[in-house]
Design an enzyme around this catalytic site. Structure first.
Site, PDB file in Angstrom:
ATOM      1  N   TRP A 100       2.349   5.569  -5.005  1.00  9.24           N
ATOM      2  CA  TRP A 100       2.247   6.227  -3.698  1.00  9.24           C
ATOM      3  C   TRP A 100       3.225   7.524  -3.768  1.00  9.24           C
ATOM      4  CZ3 TRP A 100      -2.013   5.079  -1.641  1.00  9.24           C
ATOM      5  CH2 TRP A 100      -2.182   3.590  -1.524  1.00  9.24           C
ATOM      6  N   ASP A 167       9.135   7.680   2.566  1.00 13.47           N
ATOM      7  CA  ASP A 167       7.684   6.960   2.903  1.00 13.47           C
ATOM      8  C   ASP A 167       8.232   5.530   3.029  1.00 13.47           C
ATOM      9  OD1 ASP A 167       5.330   5.292   2.720  1.00 13.47           O
ATOM     10  OD2 ASP A 167       4.530   6.364   1.182  1.00 13.47           O
ATOM     11  N   LYS A 191       1.392  -2.262   7.237  1.00 14.54           N
ATOM     12  CA  LYS A 191       1.985  -2.925   6.175  1.00 14.54           C
ATOM     13  C   LYS A 191       3.062  -3.797   7.075  1.00 14.54           C
ATOM     14  CE  LYS A 191       0.113  -0.853   2.894  1.00 14.54           C
ATOM     15  NZ  LYS A 191       0.582   0.360   2.441  1.00 14.54           N
TER      16      LYS A 191
HETATM   17  C1  LIG Z   1      -0.309   1.723   1.396  1.00 14.14           C
HETATM   18  C2  LIG Z   1       0.911   2.729   1.344  1.00 14.14           C
HETATM   19  C3  LIG Z   1       0.344   4.120   1.406  1.00 14.14           C
HETATM   20  C4  LIG Z   1      -1.005   4.437   1.704  1.00 14.14           C
HETATM   21  O1  LIG Z   1      -0.950   4.258   3.263  1.00 14.14           O
HETATM   22  P1  LIG Z   1      -2.539   4.764   4.016  1.00 14.14           P
HETATM   23  O2  LIG Z   1      -2.292   4.394   5.309  1.00 14.14           O
HETATM   24  O3  LIG Z   1      -3.637   3.951   3.484  1.00 14.14           O
HETATM   25  O4  LIG Z   1      -2.769   6.277   3.554  1.00 14.14           O
HETATM   26  C5  LIG Z   1       1.406   4.999   1.063  1.00 14.14           C
HETATM   27  N1  LIG Z   1       2.756   4.405   0.849  1.00 14.14           N
HETATM   28  C6  LIG Z   1       3.258   3.263   0.479  1.00 14.14           C
HETATM   29  C7  LIG Z   1       4.429   3.132   0.129  1.00 14.14           C
HETATM   30  C8  LIG Z   1       2.107   2.248   1.062  1.00 14.14           C
HETATM   31  O5  LIG Z   1       2.348   1.120   0.723  1.00 14.14           O
END
Ligand SMILES: *Cc1c(COP(=O)(O)O)cnc(C)c1O
Length: 355
Positions: A100, A167, A191
């Site tokens: 990511w 993030d 998540k």
């Molecule tokens: C799942 C995830 C993403 C991607 O998220 P989307 O909503 O599918 O764009 C980005 N960063 C992390 C840490 C993730 O676990």
């Protein structure tokens, strides 16, 4: 009986939240209308959006500190670009700890100079780099708090002058941190907060408005703030379910209380991975292990069919590792009960006993 759901995302949500959400789809607030067929500008939905935004700030301890919470669309993946659009004038620093962050770097490179302050890519991201320098001249520093795929998690964040952007898609609201260290936090809902379809952005207002480029309205945090997260039609159902999950978290005692349970769950599973000779962890340095996503493998691949049968028979779902790591990944998000982890540990012990 409901399965023990270790899915990495979209993932388990509290059962009581599912119940309330399904009722609201049929009849919301006793209006004799569905949540998903009323105007997002109706007073009932505006109250949902306001409550969700307030709860997000409250759980992070960021009320009345110059931060705004937004529920946007496009996933965390669009934030990779939006962060750069809104904050990158010349140069930004990125810590590369997984797929990511790698993708976030790729997007930001479209708009300016990116310095990778450190990367664990050469060892398939099985550790968190430490002792890196963040140049003080950068517009911002970006990191990923929890690496969902590899099962690593940052335990200590650097003290830096530049605004810190993080993030937190896969560990938001799972542990206490000094969130005021961060100038911008973003997290896809699916998540640890709600269904896929909305992304939480928490941004300190005074970092905005400093770049010279023109920002398209949909990508402009200031536009979304000005419209109280209703610039366009928000994802009403994901926002509502996120609100319910944040209420559930508050009833549980908030982030402090859930962190204790998350520590118990992770402790239980990692103890077994370390004790049981049939298993080994993926992460090189135990201090870097994620409390949300535990990655592990069998020490003897001949046990695979037996193990897979055992955990499926025990009602476990979503244990296969990501294709870039292989093996197994147990995601233990906030809504996963301790009992589910105990079921997994029992299966691991049974594999050993019957070997
Ligand atoms: C799942 C995830 C993403 C991607 O998220 P989307 O909503 O599918 O764009 C980005 N960063 C992390 C840490 C993730 O676990």
């Amino acid at each position: 009986m409901k399965k023990h759901n270790f899915s990495a995302g979209p993932c388990i949500l509290p059962q009581s939240v599912m119940q309330k959400a399904s009722e609201a789809v049929l009849n919301f607030n006793g209006l004799d209308l569905s949540l998903i067929e009323i105007s997002h500008r109706s007073k009932d939905f505006v109250a949902v959006m306001d409550r969700a935004r307030a709860l997000a700030l409250e759980h992070l301890g960021l009320q009345n500190k110059g931060y705004q919470a937004l529920f946007l669309q496009g996933g965390a993946s669009l934030e990779f670009l939006m962060v750069a659009y809104n904050l990158l004038e010349n140069k930004a620093a990125y810590l590369n700890t997984g797929t990511w962050s790698d993708k976030a770097i790729k997007e930001a490179k479209l708009l300016g100079d990116i310095v990778e302050v450190a990367s664990s890519k050469e060892s398939n991201f099985n550790y968190i780099p430490k002792n890196y320098e963040v140049p003080s001249s950068v517009d911002y520093f970006h990191c990923t708090s929890n690496n969902t795929i590899f099962g690593t998690q940052i335990q200590s964040f650097p003290d830096i002058k530049a605004p810190m952007v993080c993030d937190m898609s896969s560990d938001i609201f799972s542990r206490q941190l000094d969130f005021s260290k961060f100038a911008l936090i973003y997290a896809g809902a699916q998540k640890n907060m709600g269904p896929a379809g909305t992304t939480l952005v928490v941004v300190k207002e005074d970092i905005l408005g400093k770049v010279s480029r023109k920002i398209p309205s949909m990508l402009d945090y200031k536009v979304h703030i000005g419209k109280e997260s209703m610039f366009n039609t928000p994802a009403v159902f994901p926002v509502y379910v996120s609100m319910l999950t944040l209420e559930w978290l508050k009833d549980m005692g908030g982030v402090a209380a859930i962190e204790k349970i998350n520590n118990q769950k992770a402790g239980l599973l990692y103890n077994e991975i370390d004790r049981n000779p049939l298993f080994e962890g993926f992460v090189a340095n135990k201090d870097d292990r994620s409390k949300m996503n535990a990655t592990f493998n069998l020490t003897d691949s001949a046990q695979k069919d037996r193990f897979d049968n055992l955990w499926k028979e025990a009602g476990i779902n979503g244990l296969n590792g990501h294709r870039s790591v292989g093996g197994y990944r147990a995601s233990m998000y906030n809504a996963l009960p301790l009992e589910s982890v105990q079921v997994l540990v029992d299966v691991m012990q049974e594999l050993e006993r019957t070997n």
